[in-house]
Design a protein around this motif. Sequence first.
Motif, PDB file in Angstrom:
ATOM      1  N   GLU A 173       0.986  -1.260  -0.168  1.00 12.29           N
ATOM      2  CA  GLU A 173      -0.334   0.464  -0.070  1.00 12.29           C
ATOM      3  C   GLU A 173       0.825   1.286  -0.263  1.00 12.29           C
ATOM      4  O   GLU A 173       2.237   0.944   0.203  1.00 12.29           O
ATOM      5  CB  GLU A 173      -0.639  -0.180   1.322  1.00 12.29           C
ATOM      6  CG  GLU A 173      -2.101  -0.952   0.929  1.00 12.29           C
ATOM      7  CD  GLU A 173      -2.572  -0.710   2.714  1.00 12.29           C
ATOM      8  OE1 GLU A 173      -3.790  -1.799   2.431  1.00 12.29           O
ATOM      9  OE2 GLU A 173      -2.164  -0.480   3.396  1.00 12.29           O
ATOM     10  N   HIS A 174       0.202   2.154  -0.520  1.00 11.47           N
ATOM     11  CA  HIS A 174       0.707   3.406  -0.698  1.00 11.47           C
ATOM     12  C   HIS A 174      -0.523   4.624  -0.150  1.00 11.47           C
ATOM     13  O   HIS A 174      -1.055   4.850  -1.092  1.00 11.47           O
ATOM     14  CB  HIS A 174       1.315   3.978  -1.776  1.00 11.47           C
ATOM     15  CG  HIS A 174       2.547   5.245  -2.184  1.00 11.47           C
ATOM     16  ND1 HIS A 174       1.900   6.260  -2.562  1.00 11.47           N
ATOM     17  CD2 HIS A 174       3.318   5.819  -1.919  1.00 11.47           C
ATOM     18  CE1 HIS A 174       2.612   7.602  -2.806  1.00 11.47           C
ATOM     19  NE2 HIS A 174       3.939   6.859  -1.777  1.00 11.47           N
ATOM     20  N   TRP A 175       0.629   5.330   0.965  1.00  6.74           N
ATOM     21  CA  TRP A 175      -0.762   6.694   1.489  1.00  6.74           C
ATOM     22  C   TRP A 175      -0.154   7.618   0.972  1.00  6.74           C
ATOM     23  O   TRP A 175       1.294   8.033   0.909  1.00  6.74           O
ATOM     24  CB  TRP A 175      -1.143   6.669   3.306  1.00  6.74           C
ATOM     25  CG  TRP A 175      -1.426   4.735   3.213  1.00  6.74           C
ATOM     26  CD1 TRP A 175      -1.869   4.234   3.142  1.00  6.74           C
ATOM     27  CD2 TRP A 175      -1.022   4.580   4.252  1.00  6.74           C
ATOM     28  NE1 TRP A 175      -2.487   2.754   3.690  1.00  6.74           N
ATOM     29  CE2 TRP A 175      -1.905   3.269   4.363  1.00  6.74           C
ATOM     30  CE3 TRP A 175      -0.772   5.159   6.030  1.00  6.74           C
ATOM     31  CZ2 TRP A 175      -2.263   2.370   5.711  1.00  6.74           C
ATOM     32  CZ3 TRP A 175      -0.587   4.105   7.158  1.00  6.74           C
ATOM     33  CH2 TRP A 175      -1.685   3.109   7.172  1.00  6.74           C
ATOM     34  N   VAL A 176      -1.339   8.625   0.415  1.00  5.12           N
ATOM     35  CA  VAL A 176      -0.793  10.048   0.453  1.00  5.12           C
ATOM     36  C   VAL A 176      -1.731  10.859   1.278  1.00  5.12           C
ATOM     37  O   VAL A 176      -2.754  10.449   0.674  1.00  5.12           O
ATOM     38  CB  VAL A 176      -0.604  11.131  -1.315  1.00  5.12           C
ATOM     39  CG1 VAL A 176      -0.966  12.036  -1.413  1.00  5.12           C
ATOM     40  CG2 VAL A 176       0.359   9.717  -1.781  1.00  5.12           C
ATOM     41  N   VAL A 177      -1.958  11.841   1.920  1.00  7.80           N
ATOM     42  CA  VAL A 177      -2.238  12.322   2.669  1.00  7.80           C
ATOM     43  C   VAL A 177      -3.191  13.672   1.782  1.00  7.80           C
ATOM     44  O   VAL A 177      -1.632  14.374   1.800  1.00  7.80           O
ATOM     45  CB  VAL A 177      -1.458  13.147   4.126  1.00  7.80           C
ATOM     46  CG1 VAL A 177      -2.486  14.314   4.211  1.00  7.80           C
ATOM     47  CG2 VAL A 177      -0.682  11.680   4.708  1.00  7.80           C
ATOM     48  N   PRO A 184      -5.031  12.231  14.432  1.00  6.68           N
ATOM     49  CA  PRO A 184      -4.442  12.945  16.034  1.00  6.68           C
ATOM     50  C   PRO A 184      -5.199  13.857  16.041  1.00  6.68           C
ATOM     51  O   PRO A 184      -5.619  15.105  16.861  1.00  6.68           O
ATOM     52  CB  PRO A 184      -3.124  12.891  15.788  1.00  6.68           C
ATOM     53  CG  PRO A 184      -2.582  13.307  14.663  1.00  6.68           C
ATOM     54  CD  PRO A 184      -3.482  11.987  14.146  1.00  6.68           C
ATOM     55  N   GLY A 185      -5.468  14.764  14.599  1.00  4.21           N
ATOM     56  CA  GLY A 185      -6.555  16.070  14.617  1.00  4.21           C
ATOM     57  C   GLY A 185      -7.784  16.516  14.533  1.00  4.21           C
ATOM     58  O   GLY A 185      -8.325  15.276  15.763  1.00  4.21           O
ATOM     59  N   ASN A 186      -8.266  17.750  15.172  1.00  3.03           N
ATOM     60  CA  ASN A 186      -9.961  18.051  15.132  1.00  3.03           C
ATOM     61  C   ASN A 186     -10.009  18.564  14.143  1.00  3.03           C
ATOM     62  O   ASN A 186     -11.630  18.464  14.100  1.00  3.03           O
ATOM     63  CB  ASN A 186      -9.862  19.619  15.757  1.00  3.03           C
ATOM     64  CG  ASN A 186      -8.870  19.153  17.822  1.00  3.03           C
ATOM     65  OD1 ASN A 186      -9.536  18.406  18.490  1.00  3.03           O
ATOM     66  ND2 ASN A 186      -7.849  20.265  17.798  1.00  3.03           N
ATOM     67  N   ILE A 187      -9.618  18.141  13.154  1.00  5.73           N
ATOM     68  CA  ILE A 187     -10.435  18.117  11.494  1.00  5.73           C
ATOM     69  C   ILE A 187     -10.941  16.438  10.430  1.00  5.73           C
ATOM     70  O   ILE A 187      -9.530  15.250  11.151  1.00  5.73           O
ATOM     71  CB  ILE A 187     -10.355  18.551  10.337  1.00  5.73           C
ATOM     72  CG1 ILE A 187      -9.162  19.055  10.162  1.00  5.73           C
ATOM     73  CG2 ILE A 187     -10.381  20.461  11.303  1.00  5.73           C
ATOM     74  CD1 ILE A 187      -8.197  19.615   9.041  1.00  5.73           C
ATOM     75  N   GLU A 188     -11.239  15.945  10.101  1.00  3.37           N
ATOM     76  CA  GLU A 188     -11.103  14.935   8.831  1.00  3.37           C
ATOM     77  C   GLU A 188      -9.719  14.819   9.048  1.00  3.37           C
ATOM     78  O   GLU A 188      -9.102  15.929   8.261  1.00  3.37           O
ATOM     79  CB  GLU A 188     -12.482  15.129   7.989  1.00  3.37           C
ATOM     80  CG  GLU A 188     -13.355  14.523   8.775  1.00  3.37           C
ATOM     81  CD  GLU A 188     -14.154  14.205   7.425  1.00  3.37           C
ATOM     82  OE1 GLU A 188     -15.420  13.456   8.089  1.00  3.37           O
ATOM     83  OE2 GLU A 188     -14.015  14.729   6.294  1.00  3.37           O
ATOM     84  N   LEU A 189      -8.892  13.427   8.506  1.00  4.16           N
ATOM     85  CA  LEU A 189      -8.389  13.119   8.183  1.00  4.16           C
ATOM     86  C   LEU A 189      -8.842  12.598   6.329  1.00  4.16           C
ATOM     87  O   LEU A 189      -9.231  11.771   6.402  1.00  4.16           O
ATOM     88  CB  LEU A 189      -7.531  12.641   8.731  1.00  4.16           C
ATOM     89  CG  LEU A 189      -6.412  11.195   7.922  1.00  4.16           C
ATOM     90  CD1 LEU A 189      -5.336  12.566   7.660  1.00  4.16           C
ATOM     91  CD2 LEU A 189      -5.713  10.625   8.136  1.00  4.16           C
ATOM     92  N   VAL A 190      -7.692  12.874   5.548  1.00  5.42           N
ATOM     93  CA  VAL A 190      -8.698  12.361   3.993  1.00  5.42           C
ATOM     94  C   VAL A 190      -7.146  12.127   3.136  1.00  5.42           C
ATOM     95  O   VAL A 190      -6.040  12.180   2.919  1.00  5.42           O
ATOM     96  CB  VAL A 190      -9.294  13.708   3.209  1.00  5.42           C
ATOM     97  CG1 VAL A 190      -8.873  12.648   1.907  1.00  5.42           C
ATOM     98  CG2 VAL A 190     -10.476  14.284   3.417  1.00  5.42           C
ATOM     99  N   ILE A 191      -7.109  10.678   3.551  1.00  2.80           N
ATOM    100  CA  ILE A 191      -6.040   9.811   1.825  1.00  2.80           C
ATOM    101  C   ILE A 191      -6.202   8.954   1.097  1.00  2.80           C
ATOM    102  O   ILE A 191      -7.746   9.304   1.022  1.00  2.80           O
ATOM    103  CB  ILE A 191      -5.199   9.309   3.455  1.00  2.80           C
ATOM    104  CG1 ILE A 191      -5.924   8.187   3.131  1.00  2.80           C
ATOM    105  CG2 ILE A 191      -4.175   9.594   4.008  1.00  2.80           C
ATOM    106  CD1 ILE A 191      -4.674   6.797   4.049  1.00  2.80           C
ATOM    107  N   ILE A 192      -5.130   9.110  -0.289  1.00  2.00           N
ATOM    108  CA  ILE A 192      -5.484   8.824  -1.395  1.00  2.00           C
ATOM    109  C   ILE A 192      -4.701   7.070  -0.996  1.00  2.00           C
ATOM    110  O   ILE A 192      -3.438   6.999  -0.493  1.00  2.00           O
ATOM    111  CB  ILE A 192      -5.401   8.763  -2.456  1.00  2.00           C
ATOM    112  CG1 ILE A 192      -5.681  10.287  -1.999  1.00  2.00           C
ATOM    113  CG2 ILE A 192      -4.862   8.232  -3.431  1.00  2.00           C
ATOM    114  CD1 ILE A 192      -7.245   9.822  -3.026  1.00  2.00           C
ATOM    115  N   GLU A 193      -5.064   5.871  -0.928  1.00  2.00           N
ATOM    116  CA  GLU A 193      -4.225   4.588  -0.811  1.00  2.00           C
ATOM    117  C   GLU A 193      -4.402   4.032  -1.816  1.00  2.00           C
ATOM    118  O   GLU A 193      -5.458   3.659  -2.480  1.00  2.00           O
ATOM    119  CB  GLU A 193      -4.856   4.294   0.837  1.00  2.00           C
ATOM    120  CG  GLU A 193      -4.721   2.087   0.548  1.00  2.00           C
ATOM    121  CD  GLU A 193      -5.186   1.535   1.810  1.00  2.00           C
ATOM    122  OE1 GLU A 193      -4.657   0.832   2.572  1.00  2.00           O
ATOM    123  OE2 GLU A 193      -6.069   0.787   1.147  1.00  2.00           O
ATOM    124  N   SER A 194      -3.104   3.723  -2.205  1.00  6.54           N
ATOM    125  CA  SER A 194      -3.562   3.093  -3.338  1.00  6.54           C
ATOM    126  C   SER A 194      -2.488   1.692  -2.743  1.00  6.54           C
ATOM    127  O   SER A 194      -1.677   1.280  -2.611  1.00  6.54           O
ATOM    128  CB  SER A 194      -1.684   2.992  -4.094  1.00  6.54           C
ATOM    129  OG  SER A 194      -2.686   4.501  -5.036  1.00  6.54           O
TER     130      SER A 194
END
Length: 469
Positions: A398-402, A437-447
Amino acid sequence: MINLILCGGSGTRLWPLSRKYLPKQFVKIFDGESLFQKTVKRNMHLCDELFIISGENQYFLAVDQLEELDILKNKKVRFFLESEGRNTAPAIALSCFDMDPQETVLVCPSDHIVSDLDIYEQAVARAAELAEEENLVTFGISPSYPETGYGYIQAKGEDVRAFKEKPDAATAQKYLKSGDYLWNSGMFCFKSSTILKAMAKHSKDIFEASENAYNNRSIIGENQFKIKKKDMQSIPAESIDYAVMERTDNVKVVYGEFGWNDVGSFKSLFDLSEKDIVNNAVLNLQTEKVLKPVVINARDNLIINNKRQIAVIGEDNLVVVDTDDALLIANKSESQKVKEIVNQLKERGSELAEIHKTVIRPWGSYAILEEGPLYKIKKITVKAGKRLSLQKHFHRNEHWVVVSGTAKVTLDDEVFLLRQNESTFIKMGAEHRLENPGNIELVIIESQVGEYTGEDDIVRIEDDFKRNE
């Protein structure tokens, strides 16, 4: 009074709208609300407490939709998570073991529609009165046509004479003509002690196996328990009708003239929907940027609209259901055969029978953007303060990009942060975890790249939501 809401079932009769991991009771197609939410709102002021029975995969859908209604802050809610469904008799027994014996219980499926709430409240009040007299109460619906898909109740006044299985067409016509039969709504009211006493007498095997399973339950949170899978499998699978209601003599019926519909088919959905001047019904899965269907010389159609432009010319009595990854076109009179489509998809090993492009998870959601034989690309959204399980895969890298937010990544023995446009590589077999760990949504793209990218290639090592138990 406790409202016991039955949230089991996969809703295969409404595929591709409804699937295993997002069954019909949680699909928001009724004025922006789901059938589950409508059931909760209908009963919340009639009952002191909600008690929700669901599968483990549906629990998080229920919690999310209760939060949207702001219920969890103002009403006590208990959850019983079924590791495996065993029909309504074990579900009701296991729930009642968790209640005060003198508690009155209103049992409701989560996927029904009631249109006349005033008459509904009167019917519930009468059912509660009868339940206080140690009766087992069912709700019967006066049939408006010879339906073959429902069980029937033969009644004289409030006295139940007999329960009848789903009839053939000729028998259903006879029931309708006689005037002595009601549709069995699947709704009940009784005291917890009354139903357990009746079950111990008439279905001792279910009672004893359920009692043993309850005593061996796992407490997985405040007001929340789960029955171990081996214990669930030890309980005979049976409906409450057959296990108890058909075998006892203290059964009463309350007539439910409150605009009831079980939304069990596309025909039912069509009947419930508003129509245009030529009797076409349009329902929208999207709340924004809705593309109105173009309809020419076509009438009596049900169109469930999504993101694409739909056009119908010269066709009548169709069901057209457009979703992100599947399109159903059927004659309305044949639409009950959609279960056969689901069975064929399962035989092919297709995930289309079980999941949508967007899948709700306890930590957030993921949407499948693209996939092929050796790859899959996902958009993953993690709620603030939530994290996925510590896990590994045997068949994919897997490859993650924030995209937005901040990601806290655990990768074997390392823990580090990733911010917007930063990335990391997860090698096949590596233990890893994604956290917001933050206060807003985290969105990443997972390949994902590998020989197999199915959702069952996940080994959970640690999980905040106890899905590895």
